[in-house]
Design a protein around this motif. Structure first.
Motif, PDB file in Angstrom:
ATOM      1  N   GLU A 110       0.837  -1.202   0.000  1.00 12.72           N
ATOM      2  CA  GLU A 110       0.000   0.000   0.000  1.00 12.72           C
ATOM      3  C   GLU A 110       0.870   1.249   0.000  1.00 12.72           C
ATOM      4  O   GLU A 110       0.632   2.191  -0.767  1.00 12.72           O
ATOM      5  N   THR A 111       1.889   1.269   0.867  1.00 12.38           N
ATOM      6  CA  THR A 111       2.813   2.406   0.926  1.00 12.38           C
ATOM      7  C   THR A 111       3.557   2.568  -0.392  1.00 12.38           C
ATOM      8  O   THR A 111       3.710   3.688  -0.904  1.00 12.38           O
ATOM      9  N   MET A 112       3.999   1.458  -0.961  1.00  9.94           N
ATOM     10  CA  MET A 112       4.762   1.505  -2.209  1.00  9.94           C
ATOM     11  C   MET A 112       3.921   2.072  -3.351  1.00  9.94           C
ATOM     12  O   MET A 112       4.357   2.971  -4.076  1.00  9.94           O
ATOM     13  N   GLN A 113       2.688   1.576  -3.514  1.00  7.14           N
ATOM     14  CA  GLN A 113       1.831   2.052  -4.597  1.00  7.14           C
ATOM     15  C   GLN A 113       1.478   3.531  -4.425  1.00  7.14           C
ATOM     16  O   GLN A 113       1.432   4.287  -5.399  1.00  7.14           O
ATOM     17  N   ALA A 114       1.244   3.934  -3.184  1.00  8.83           N
ATOM     18  CA  ALA A 114       0.886   5.331  -2.925  1.00  8.83           C
ATOM     19  C   ALA A 114       2.048   6.261  -3.270  1.00  8.83           C
ATOM     20  O   ALA A 114       1.865   7.295  -3.931  1.00  8.83           O
ATOM     21  N   HIS A 115       3.253   5.915  -2.834  1.00  8.75           N
ATOM     22  CA  HIS A 115       4.413   6.768  -3.096  1.00  8.75           C
ATOM     23  C   HIS A 115       4.798   6.747  -4.574  1.00  8.75           C
ATOM     24  O   HIS A 115       5.262   7.764  -5.112  1.00  8.75           O
ATOM     25  N   THR A 132      11.338   2.859  -1.459  1.00  4.28           N
ATOM     26  CA  THR A 132      10.151   2.141  -0.980  1.00  4.28           C
ATOM     27  C   THR A 132       9.925   0.875  -1.787  1.00  4.28           C
ATOM     28  O   THR A 132       9.603  -0.185  -1.244  1.00  4.28           O
ATOM     29  N   LEU A 133      10.100   0.994  -3.113  1.00  6.27           N
ATOM     30  CA  LEU A 133       9.963  -0.176  -3.986  1.00  6.27           C
ATOM     31  C   LEU A 133      11.000  -1.234  -3.631  1.00  6.27           C
ATOM     32  O   LEU A 133      10.683  -2.432  -3.545  1.00  6.27           O
ATOM     33  N   ALA A 134      12.256  -0.790  -3.415  1.00 10.60           N
ATOM     34  CA  ALA A 134      13.328  -1.731  -3.082  1.00 10.60           C
ATOM     35  C   ALA A 134      13.069  -2.418  -1.747  1.00 10.60           C
ATOM     36  O   ALA A 134      13.257  -3.634  -1.604  1.00 10.60           O
ATOM     37  N   ASN A 135      12.622  -1.657  -0.739  1.00  9.28           N
ATOM     38  CA  ASN A 135      12.345  -2.234   0.578  1.00  9.28           C
ATOM     39  C   ASN A 135      11.212  -3.251   0.519  1.00  9.28           C
ATOM     40  O   ASN A 135      11.269  -4.305   1.171  1.00  9.28           O
ATOM     41  N   THR A 136      10.187  -2.926  -0.263  1.00  8.08           N
ATOM     42  CA  THR A 136       9.069  -3.862  -0.410  1.00  8.08           C
ATOM     43  C   THR A 136       9.517  -5.141  -1.094  1.00  8.08           C
ATOM     44  O   THR A 136       9.185  -6.249  -0.660  1.00  8.08           O
TER      45      THR A 136
END
Length: 422
Positions: free
Chosen positions: A173-178, A219-223
């Protein structure tokens, strides 16, 4: 997921083709097991049967690819415009707050996510489940101890991924939002050609956008790191058990407790079983992406739908204004304005910049809830939104120029009769 469930024909045909392809894929161990049970000699006929089954499997896969892509093409168009319809019904203030480029980016992600689920994840899920169940049944017949070992892995994978999903859902959710937010800033900035060309170098643009872009990719990398590391951990357990199973099978063959045919069967089935378990690990990420997109549609589109009236009108004959007012962010805005307008009147609205001329026109289109406005004698809030908007032509202060006809640019796709065109 609900959108796919409505397509029963697609689901039935996909399940049939996937199971048929899976059956032809595991036909070899089934044939060998049959010959073992009947104590029959293995002949070259088996090679012909295996070849034919593989050919059938190949043809089924080709048919399934064509069928899925044809379905997905039409489905994507319909689904995209369904979400655009939801977007058009979002409250005006929410639309402004979220910004159109952000919402559009999230909608496109939702469509792409569902598309990937239709053409890949859903068929793979059916195939993986069928292969796992079939493999367990055949292994149970061949070797019950190995069957229990393979069966033991199922709860490990199920509860392991269930635990992973809890954290992965929030990260997705955080990744898509950012991602949507960063893409929005990128598009808005670079779409202003005059502003871009006026810069002496790309450094200013880079300084402006780099923090958002870096945060998006971090964020993408962390996910991805969490998803891949956690999934790989479970895959590692599967691989360890897989190798131990091979050794166990080899020991049984050496000790002559099992015939060579059993080794052949297990050498074919066990990799298929573990491959299906790994497919489920990949499906876990796809399903989380799908769930995240569904939550966006529900929370940011469905829950912010604008209010609508129930009175139908064919045309606007009169507009009555009595001190119109509206509320925005807990603040009331009032117009010291009264008047009665009938069909055919030509009206000129004058006022200083920022006095609320455009906001008043937006009230006539029901962009916001208001008081003090009547159309055809009815309170404007009680009239259907679409009936008001189809009878009012509104040209925004920031008009769009689309690559279509002049008529479509003026009417924004509205169909006009001959009288209206004149």
């Amino acid at each position: 997921m609900k959108e796919v469930k409505k397509e029963r024909k697609f689901i039935i045909v996909t399940i049939f083709l996937v199971i048929l392809g899976a059956i032809t894929g595991i036909i070899t161990p089934m044939i060998i097991q049959y010959y073992n049970e009947k104590n029959m000699d293995v002949s070259y006929e088996i090679m012909l049967i295996v070849f034919i089954s593989m050919l059938v499997s190949f043809l089924v896969q080709i048919i399934m690819m064509i069928f899925r892509e044809n379905f997905a093409s039409k489905f994507n168009v319909n689904y995209l415009f369904k979400l655009i319809n939801k977007l058009m019904n979002v409250e005006y203030n929410t639309f402004l707050e979220k910004e159109s480029s952000y919402l559009i980016n999230r909608i496109l992600v939702a469509v792409d996510t569902l598309y990937l689920f239709i053409i890949s994840s859903f068929p793979n899920m059916i195939k993986a489940i069928f292969t796992i169940v079939t493999a367990l049944v055949i292994v149970f017949i061949v070797s019950k101890p190995i069957f229990w070992v393979l069966l033991f892995l199922l709860p490990i994978n199920f509860f392991g991924y269930k635990y992973i999903n809890k954290k992965l859902s929030k990260k997705m959710e955080t990744m898509q939002a950012h991602t949507a937010s960063a893409n929005k800033d990128l598009i808005v900035t670079l779409s202003n050609i005059d502003n871009v060309k006026s810069q002496s170098s790309a450094e200013a643009i880079q300084n402006l956008l780099k923090p958002q872009i870096e945060y998006m990719y971090n964020t993408l990398a962390n996910t991805n790191k969490y998803a891949q590391v956690s999934s790989t951990s479970i895959s590692f357990i599967n691989q360890v058990v897989q190798n131990l199973t091979y050794l166990w099978t080899s020991i049984m063959i050496i000790n002559q407790t099992k015939p060579v045919g059993s080794l052949i069967i297990l050498s074919i089935l066990i990799p298929m079983y573990y491959s299906s378990l790994n497919d489920i690990s990949k499906l876990n990420i796809d399903l989380k992406s799908l769930t995240t997109s569904h939550n966006f549609i529900q929370k940011e589109l469905d829950e912010h739908s604008e209010l609508d009236g129930n009175i139908e009108i064919d045309e606007i004959n009169s507009i009555e204004l009595k001190q119109p007012s509206f509320k925005l962010k807990e603040k009331n805005y009032n117009y010291d304005l009264s008047g009665y307008l009938k069909k055919g009147d030509v009206v000129y609205l004058e006022g200083e910049s920022g006095s609320g001329k455009t906001s008043l026109l937006r009230l006539l289109l029901k962009f916001r809830n208001s008081t003090g406005i009547k159309i055809n004698g009815h309170d404007i809030n009680s009239i259907r939104n679409r009936d008001i908007r189809k009878n009012i032509s509104y040209i925004s202060q920031d008009p769009l120029i689309l690559s279509t006809t002049l008529e479509n640019n003026i009417t924004m796709g509205k169909e006009l009769n001959n009288i209206q065109k004149k």
